[in-house]
Design a protein around this motif. Structure first.
Motif, short mmCIF file in Angstrom:
data_model
loop_
_atom_site.label_atom_id
_atom_site.label_comp_id
_atom_site.label_asym_id
_atom_site.label_seq_id
_atom_site.Cartn_x
_atom_site.Cartn_y
_atom_site.Cartn_z
N ALA A 122 33.44 35.80 42.88
CA ALA A 122 34.38 36.23 41.98
C ALA A 122 35.84 36.42 42.11
O ALA A 122 36.36 35.67 41.35
CB ALA A 122 33.77 37.57 40.78
N LEU A 173 33.84 43.93 40.08
CA LEU A 173 33.70 42.34 39.21
C LEU A 173 34.72 42.94 38.44
O LEU A 173 35.49 41.83 38.03
CB LEU A 173 32.61 42.80 38.98
N ASP A 174 34.80 43.35 37.64
CA ASP A 174 35.55 44.02 36.83
C ASP A 174 37.38 43.71 36.78
O ASP A 174 38.64 43.73 36.44
CB ASP A 174 35.80 45.17 35.64
N ALA A 207 39.33 33.97 41.34
CA ALA A 207 40.33 35.47 40.60
C ALA A 207 41.47 34.95 41.37
O ALA A 207 42.30 35.27 40.83
CB ALA A 207 39.92 36.69 40.19
N ILE A 258 38.21 42.53 39.42
CA ILE A 258 38.93 41.48 40.27
C ILE A 258 38.94 40.70 38.74
O ILE A 258 39.90 39.91 38.98
CB ILE A 258 37.27 40.67 40.78
N ALA A 259 38.10 40.49 38.18
CA ALA A 259 38.09 39.86 36.64
C ALA A 259 39.43 39.82 36.14
O ALA A 259 40.68 39.13 35.81
CB ALA A 259 37.35 40.16 35.86
N ALA A 260 40.06 41.41 36.68
CA ALA A 260 41.44 41.85 36.08
C ALA A 260 42.83 41.54 36.65
O ALA A 260 43.34 41.62 36.47
CB ALA A 260 41.69 43.11 35.59
#
Length: 172
Positions: A118, A91-92, A122, A94-96
């Motif tokens: 997610a 998830l981190d 993104a 993907i967020a990046a």
């Protein structure tokens, strides 16, 4: 081939991760020709950077810091297995803005919808072909080659893992 560089981050360097790293390093030229870009194994996240490895990695690639492992990665390859910390790291990533490759059946069965949502938000991809039907290439042909067709059912003999995933999908 373009001058574009695709940075790969590998989460885990156990049995599976070591083989993935070895394939990326040894078959680099062939892989680069296929994707049309330079591939760089930019980081490998491990618990202990001093532990012996089954693969020779370039200097400076190993890290035990998740932020360093995810920083600047275009594609994150998860080989940790289990739910945590794999879920949080994916998830981190993907967020990046990184796309994900995983064969983590347990994670996908339990948190697949959360991860797919997610990724959609993104604008990145989640590839999980190796987690499906003993890595028989099914997902990509259905998504791409049969995109214009109306697939109403798929029949086949499934193994225990596939049966588990289908049961999880049906009941949860």
């Amino acid at each position: 081939m373009s001058g574009r560089v695709v940075k790969l981050s590998l989460l885990g360097c156990g049995t599976v991760g070591s083989h993935v790293a070895r394939l990326v390093l040894q078959q680099r030229e062939d892989l680069m020709a296929r994707v049309g870009a330079h591939l760089e194994l930019s980081s490998v996240l491990v618990r202990d950077v001093a532990a012996p490895r089954e693969v020779d990695l370039p200097p400076g690639v190993l890290t035990d810091n998740p932020k360093d492992a995810l920083h600047g990665a275009d594609i994150v390859i998860e080989t940790l297995g289990g739910i945590e910390p794999a879920r949080t790291l994916i998830l981190d990533a993907i967020a990046a803005g990184a796309s994900i490759v995983t064969a983590n059946k347990a994670l996908l069965a339990e948190h697949g919808p959360e991860i797919y949502e997610a990724a959609d938000a993104a604008g990145v991809d989640v590839y999980f072909e190796a987690a499906v039907a003993g890595a028989i290439p099914l997902i990509r042909p259905i998504r791409e080659s049969l995109a214009g067709d109306s697939v109403t059912r798929i029949l086949g003999i499934v193994n225990g893992t596939t049966n588990f995933i289908l049961d999880e999908m049906t009941t949860k």
